[in-house]
Design a protein around this motif. Structure first.
Motif, PDB file in Angstrom:
ATOM      1  N   ILE A   1     -15.141 -21.676   2.846  1.00 42.67           N
ATOM      2  CA  ILE A   1     -14.202 -21.075   3.791  1.00 42.67           C
ATOM      3  C   ILE A   1     -13.539 -19.884   3.106  1.00 42.67           C
ATOM      4  N   PRO A   2     -13.809 -18.673   3.568  1.00 47.08           N
ATOM      5  CA  PRO A   2     -13.133 -17.508   2.993  1.00 47.08           C
ATOM      6  C   PRO A   2     -11.669 -17.468   3.435  1.00 47.08           C
ATOM      7  N   VAL A   3     -10.787 -17.209   2.474  1.00 42.51           N
ATOM      8  CA  VAL A   3      -9.350 -17.108   2.734  1.00 42.51           C
ATOM      9  C   VAL A   3      -8.879 -15.782   2.150  1.00 42.51           C
ATOM     10  N   ARG A   4      -8.198 -14.998   2.950  1.00 48.64           N
ATOM     11  CA  ARG A   4      -7.695 -13.705   2.478  1.00 48.64           C
ATOM     12  C   ARG A   4      -6.673 -13.898   1.368  1.00 48.64           C
ATOM     13  N   GLY A   5      -6.690 -12.989   0.407  1.00 43.91           N
ATOM     14  CA  GLY A   5      -5.709 -13.024  -0.672  1.00 43.91           C
ATOM     15  C   GLY A   5      -4.313 -12.730  -0.145  1.00 43.91           C
ATOM     16  N   ARG A   6      -3.318 -13.391  -0.696  1.00 47.03           N
ATOM     17  CA  ARG A   6      -1.931 -13.211  -0.239  1.00 47.03           C
ATOM     18  C   ARG A   6      -1.419 -11.797  -0.472  1.00 47.03           C
ATOM     19  N   GLN A   7      -1.927 -11.153  -1.513  1.00 48.09           N
ATOM     20  CA  GLN A   7      -1.441  -9.816  -1.871  1.00 48.09           C
ATOM     21  C   GLN A   7      -2.088  -8.706  -1.062  1.00 48.09           C
ATOM     22  N   VAL A   8      -3.061  -9.050  -0.216  1.00 47.03           N
ATOM     23  CA  VAL A   8      -3.811  -8.035   0.532  1.00 47.03           C
ATOM     24  C   VAL A   8      -3.238  -7.895   1.940  1.00 47.03           C
ATOM     25  N   GLU A   9      -2.832  -6.669   2.274  1.00 48.63           N
ATOM     26  CA  GLU A   9      -2.369  -6.342   3.621  1.00 48.63           C
ATOM     27  C   GLU A   9      -3.494  -5.600   4.335  1.00 48.63           C
ATOM     28  N   THR A  10      -3.519  -5.686   5.650  1.00 49.65           N
ATOM     29  CA  THR A  10      -4.532  -4.971   6.423  1.00 49.65           C
ATOM     30  C   THR A  10      -3.862  -3.904   7.272  1.00 49.65           C
ATOM     31  N   GLU A  11      -4.345  -2.678   7.135  1.00 48.50           N
ATOM     32  CA  GLU A  11      -3.939  -1.574   8.004  1.00 48.50           C
ATOM     33  C   GLU A  11      -5.184  -1.123   8.752  1.00 48.50           C
ATOM     34  N   TRP A  12      -5.005  -0.221   9.696  1.00 43.96           N
ATOM     35  CA  TRP A  12      -6.136   0.216  10.530  1.00 43.96           C
ATOM     36  C   TRP A  12      -6.208   1.724  10.594  1.00 43.96           C
ATOM     37  N   GLU A  13      -7.422   2.248  10.459  1.00 43.53           N
ATOM     38  CA  GLU A  13      -7.689   3.672  10.627  1.00 43.53           C
ATOM     39  C   GLU A  13      -8.974   3.824  11.425  1.00 43.53           C
ATOM     40  N   ASP A  14      -8.877   4.452  12.570  1.00 48.81           N
ATOM     41  CA  ASP A  14     -10.054   4.719  13.410  1.00 48.81           C
ATOM     42  C   ASP A  14     -10.895   3.469  13.658  1.00 48.81           C
ATOM     43  N   GLY A  15     -10.244   2.346  13.903  1.00 49.95           N
ATOM     44  CA  GLY A  15     -10.941   1.102  14.205  1.00 49.95           C
ATOM     45  C   GLY A  15     -11.488   0.355  12.999  1.00 49.95           C
ATOM     46  N   CYS A  16     -11.266   0.877  11.798  1.00 52.14           N
ATOM     47  CA  CYS A  16     -11.747   0.204  10.583  1.00 52.14           C
ATOM     48  C   CYS A  16     -10.561  -0.354   9.801  1.00 52.14           C
ATOM     49  N   ALA A  17     -10.785  -1.505   9.174  1.00 53.04           N
ATOM     50  CA  ALA A  17      -9.750  -2.125   8.365  1.00 53.04           C
ATOM     51  C   ALA A  17      -9.587  -1.358   7.059  1.00 53.04           C
ATOM     52  N   VAL A  18      -8.343  -1.249   6.627  1.00 48.18           N
ATOM     53  CA  VAL A  18      -8.016  -0.674   5.330  1.00 48.18           C
ATOM     54  C   VAL A  18      -7.239  -1.748   4.571  1.00 48.18           C
ATOM     55  N   LEU A  19      -7.789  -2.178   3.439  1.00 48.30           N
ATOM     56  CA  LEU A  19      -7.137  -3.201   2.635  1.00 48.30           C
ATOM     57  C   LEU A  19      -6.171  -2.520   1.679  1.00 48.30           C
ATOM     58  N   VAL A  20      -4.931  -2.967   1.692  1.00 47.77           N
ATOM     59  CA  VAL A  20      -3.884  -2.388   0.861  1.00 47.77           C
ATOM     60  C   VAL A  20      -3.395  -3.492  -0.068  1.00 47.77           C
ATOM     61  N   PHE A  21      -3.359  -3.191  -1.382  1.00 45.39           N
ATOM     62  CA  PHE A  21      -3.014  -4.212  -2.364  1.00 45.39           C
ATOM     63  C   PHE A  21      -2.418  -3.560  -3.605  1.00 45.39           C
ATOM     64  N   PRO A  22      -1.638  -4.315  -4.386  1.00 41.03           N
ATOM     65  CA  PRO A  22      -1.050  -3.756  -5.607  1.00 41.03           C
ATOM     66  C   PRO A  22      -2.135  -3.390  -6.617  1.00 41.03           C
ATOM     67  N   ARG A  23      -1.989  -2.248  -7.264  1.00 41.34           N
ATOM     68  CA  ARG A  23      -2.953  -1.824  -8.279  1.00 41.34           C
ATOM     69  C   ARG A  23      -2.927  -2.733  -9.502  1.00 41.34           C
ATOM     70  N   PHE A  24      -1.767  -3.260  -9.814  1.00 38.43           N
ATOM     71  CA  PHE A  24      -1.616  -4.069 -11.019  1.00 38.43           C
ATOM     72  C   PHE A  24      -0.996  -5.414 -10.671  1.00 38.43           C
ATOM     73  N   LYS A  25      -1.406  -6.451 -11.380  1.00 43.10           N
ATOM     74  CA  LYS A  25      -0.847  -7.784 -11.140  1.00 43.10           C
ATOM     75  C   LYS A  25       0.608  -7.840 -11.574  1.00 43.10           C
ATOM     76  N   ARG A  26       0.925  -7.167 -12.658  1.00 42.34           N
ATOM     77  CA  ARG A  26       2.300  -7.134 -13.152  1.00 42.34           C
ATOM     78  C   ARG A  26       2.849  -5.726 -12.932  1.00 42.34           C
ATOM     79  N   MET A  27       3.312  -5.502 -11.729  1.00 44.10           N
ATOM     80  CA  MET A  27       3.747  -4.165 -11.346  1.00 44.10           C
ATOM     81  C   MET A  27       4.903  -3.649 -12.204  1.00 44.10           C
ATOM     82  N   SER A  28       5.845  -4.497 -12.556  1.00 44.87           N
ATOM     83  CA  SER A  28       7.042  -4.026 -13.256  1.00 44.87           C
ATOM     84  C   SER A  28       6.697  -3.432 -14.621  1.00 44.87           C
TER      85      SER A  28
END
Length: 123
Positions: free
Chosen positions: A18-45
């Motif tokens: 069962i595929p489950v989306r990662g908690r850190q991944v947000e979905t945006e939309w551009e021209d009908g296609c999904a855009v995955l948005v996520f932090p570049r680094f695990k430890r952002m600070s």
């Protein structure tokens, strides 16, 4: 239904995962296609202090049409087999699409966008 465990820790048929989306991944939309948005680094600070203020801390990955179709069906309930079956019409009967979809899901897991889980037997 039993607990779910990552497929990498248990031998299982990928089609039953069962595929489950990662908690850190947000979905945006551009021209009908999904855009995955996520932090570049695990430890952002830690990194954010070292980077220029103009450096984007969020990464964006735009999925193409087929990737978006797969992403839309990842709901944490459907198995890989169910997703493959639902995509038959989208891929218009291409003979190799099931292997393409499963390879794509494995790559999404490697990249950290999803987790592939399996149900343990015995509840």
């Amino acid at each position: 239904m039993g607990w779910k465990t990552p497929i990498s820790k248990k031998k299982a048929n990928l089609l039953d995962a069962i595929p489950v989306r990662g908690r850190q991944v947000e979905t945006e939309w551009e021209d009908g296609c999904a855009v995955l948005v996520f932090p570049r680094f695990k430890r952002m600070s830690v990194w954010s202090r070292l980077l220029p203020k103009s450096f984007p801390l969020l990464a964006r990955v735009r999925l193409e049409e087929h990737g978006t179709a797969v992403w839309n069906l990842i709901d944490g309930q459907r198995t890989v087999r169910e997703i493959v079956n639902l995509l038959d019409a989208h891929f218009q009967g291409e003979t190799n699409y099931p292997s393409r979809v499963t390879a794509y899901l494995v790559q999404l897991q490697r990249d950290g966008f999803i987790r592939l889980l399996v149900r343990q037997s015995g509840g």
